[in-house]
Design a protein around this motif. Sequence first.
Motif, short mmCIF file in Angstrom:
data_model
loop_
_atom_site.label_atom_id
_atom_site.label_comp_id
_atom_site.label_asym_id
_atom_site.label_seq_id
_atom_site.Cartn_x
_atom_site.Cartn_y
_atom_site.Cartn_z
N ARG A 58 0.82 -1.22 0.00
CA ARG A 58 0.00 0.00 0.00
C ARG A 58 0.85 1.26 0.00
O ARG A 58 0.35 2.35 -0.34
CB ARG A 58 -0.91 0.02 1.23
CG ARG A 58 -1.98 -1.02 1.25
CD ARG A 58 -2.76 -0.99 2.55
NE ARG A 58 -1.96 -1.47 3.68
CZ ARG A 58 -2.46 -1.68 4.88
NH1 ARG A 58 -3.73 -1.42 5.12
NH2 ARG A 58 -1.69 -2.14 5.85
N HIS A 88 -11.80 -6.96 3.67
CA HIS A 88 -11.99 -6.42 5.02
C HIS A 88 -13.48 -6.12 5.21
O HIS A 88 -14.03 -5.23 4.59
CB HIS A 88 -11.18 -5.13 5.21
CG HIS A 88 -9.71 -5.33 5.15
ND1 HIS A 88 -8.94 -5.54 6.27
CD2 HIS A 88 -8.86 -5.37 4.10
CE1 HIS A 88 -7.68 -5.70 5.91
NE2 HIS A 88 -7.60 -5.59 4.60
N ASN A 97 -17.46 0.29 6.54
CA ASN A 97 -16.40 0.97 7.28
C ASN A 97 -15.43 1.57 6.27
O ASN A 97 -14.82 0.85 5.47
CB ASN A 97 -15.69 -0.06 8.18
CG ASN A 97 -14.60 0.55 9.02
OD1 ASN A 97 -13.70 1.22 8.51
ND2 ASN A 97 -14.64 0.32 10.32
N VAL A 98 -15.28 2.88 6.29
CA VAL A 98 -14.45 3.56 5.29
C VAL A 98 -13.00 3.10 5.38
O VAL A 98 -12.30 2.99 4.36
CB VAL A 98 -14.57 5.09 5.42
CG1 VAL A 98 -13.62 5.79 4.46
CG2 VAL A 98 -16.01 5.53 5.15
N ASP A 99 -12.51 2.82 6.57
CA ASP A 99 -11.14 2.32 6.70
C ASP A 99 -10.99 0.97 5.99
O ASP A 99 -9.95 0.70 5.38
CB ASP A 99 -10.76 2.18 8.18
CG ASP A 99 -10.57 3.52 8.88
OD1 ASP A 99 -10.30 4.51 8.18
OD2 ASP A 99 -10.71 3.56 10.11
N ASP A 100 -12.01 0.11 6.09
CA ASP A 100 -11.98 -1.15 5.37
C ASP A 100 -11.95 -0.91 3.86
O ASP A 100 -11.22 -1.58 3.12
CB ASP A 100 -13.20 -2.00 5.72
CG ASP A 100 -13.13 -2.61 7.11
OD1 ASP A 100 -12.03 -2.61 7.71
OD2 ASP A 100 -14.17 -3.09 7.61
N TRP A 101 -12.76 0.03 3.40
CA TRP A 101 -12.78 0.34 1.97
C TRP A 101 -11.39 0.80 1.50
O TRP A 101 -10.89 0.35 0.47
CB TRP A 101 -13.78 1.45 1.68
CG TRP A 101 -15.21 1.10 1.95
CD1 TRP A 101 -15.73 -0.12 2.30
CD2 TRP A 101 -16.32 2.01 1.92
NE1 TRP A 101 -17.09 -0.03 2.48
CE2 TRP A 101 -17.48 1.27 2.25
CE3 TRP A 101 -16.45 3.36 1.63
CZ2 TRP A 101 -18.74 1.85 2.30
CZ3 TRP A 101 -17.71 3.95 1.69
CH2 TRP A 101 -18.84 3.20 2.01
N ASP A 102 -10.80 1.70 2.27
CA ASP A 102 -9.47 2.19 1.90
C ASP A 102 -8.46 1.05 1.83
O ASP A 102 -7.64 0.99 0.90
CB ASP A 102 -9.00 3.24 2.91
CG ASP A 102 -9.67 4.58 2.74
OD1 ASP A 102 -10.27 4.82 1.67
OD2 ASP A 102 -9.59 5.41 3.67
N ALA A 103 -8.51 0.16 2.82
CA ALA A 103 -7.55 -0.94 2.86
C ALA A 103 -7.69 -1.82 1.62
O ALA A 103 -6.69 -2.23 1.01
CB ALA A 103 -7.74 -1.77 4.13
N ASP A 106 -6.52 0.13 -1.50
CA ASP A 106 -5.07 0.37 -1.45
C ASP A 106 -4.27 -0.90 -1.70
O ASP A 106 -3.24 -0.87 -2.39
CB ASP A 106 -4.69 0.97 -0.10
CG ASP A 106 -5.13 2.42 0.06
OD1 ASP A 106 -5.55 3.03 -0.95
OD2 ASP A 106 -5.07 2.94 1.18
#
Length: 248
Positions: A58, A88, A97-103, A106
């Motif tokens: 990432r 995720h 969960n936006v953090d999951d989307w980003d992960a 990425d």
Amino acid sequence: MSKIAFITGATSGIGRATALLLAEEGYDLIICGRREDRLKALSDEVAVRTLELSFDVRNRVEVEGAINSIPDAWKSIDVLLNNAGNAHGLSKIQDGNVDDWDAMIDINVKGLLYVTKALVPEMVSKGSGHIVNIGSIAGKEVYPNGNVYCASKHAVDAINNGMRMDLNGTGVKVSQVCPGLVETEFSMVRFKGDTDRSKSVYEGFDALTAYDVADLIRFIVTRPAHVNISDTVIFPAAQAASTLVDKK
């Protein structure tokens, strides 16, 4: 002179299994992952030369730094396996969960692009090489609650096809392997360490193993130079689609 395979996500699952099988074929290995202890254990397990690179796909700076550090004797890479990827969470878009989307975006999309961009010019320069991208049946279908993960794997499918077109005539082959249900650490990551929920995904049927998928990858990269298996879907026999599995 031995061929060289560069494998991302080599510390577990399909990546690790592919490293072991390609070592049996005599490939020297550049094995990549974030868990240095697992990279060392894999190096100790094979009888070929290995180069361990610890970085997070990432992080573009880490990717470029690690690949730029490769010694000259290792730069002529014959096979790139873009295997690093994760799911995720599993939730409706409105609950995501936006953090999951980003992960997922990425790792699954940008990480694949970062690694490929750093390595493919050398392949083009020498006029040969083979890039194998690990997709998913989720890149061919969309299933409930899979929204962003499916989107990331649809992106891999599109990138794979575009990459094959762009590299046509350069001597560099491009292939994609799209597994269905494979029993690895995948579900443990998706369900954030929930062991019971993770195990339930694979109950009632014989799921694919990492070695089943790795054996297909080995077959693809050992075909003659004039043969390119451009895209494959591999299911366990009990599976007919993303959400259609014959569980007993």
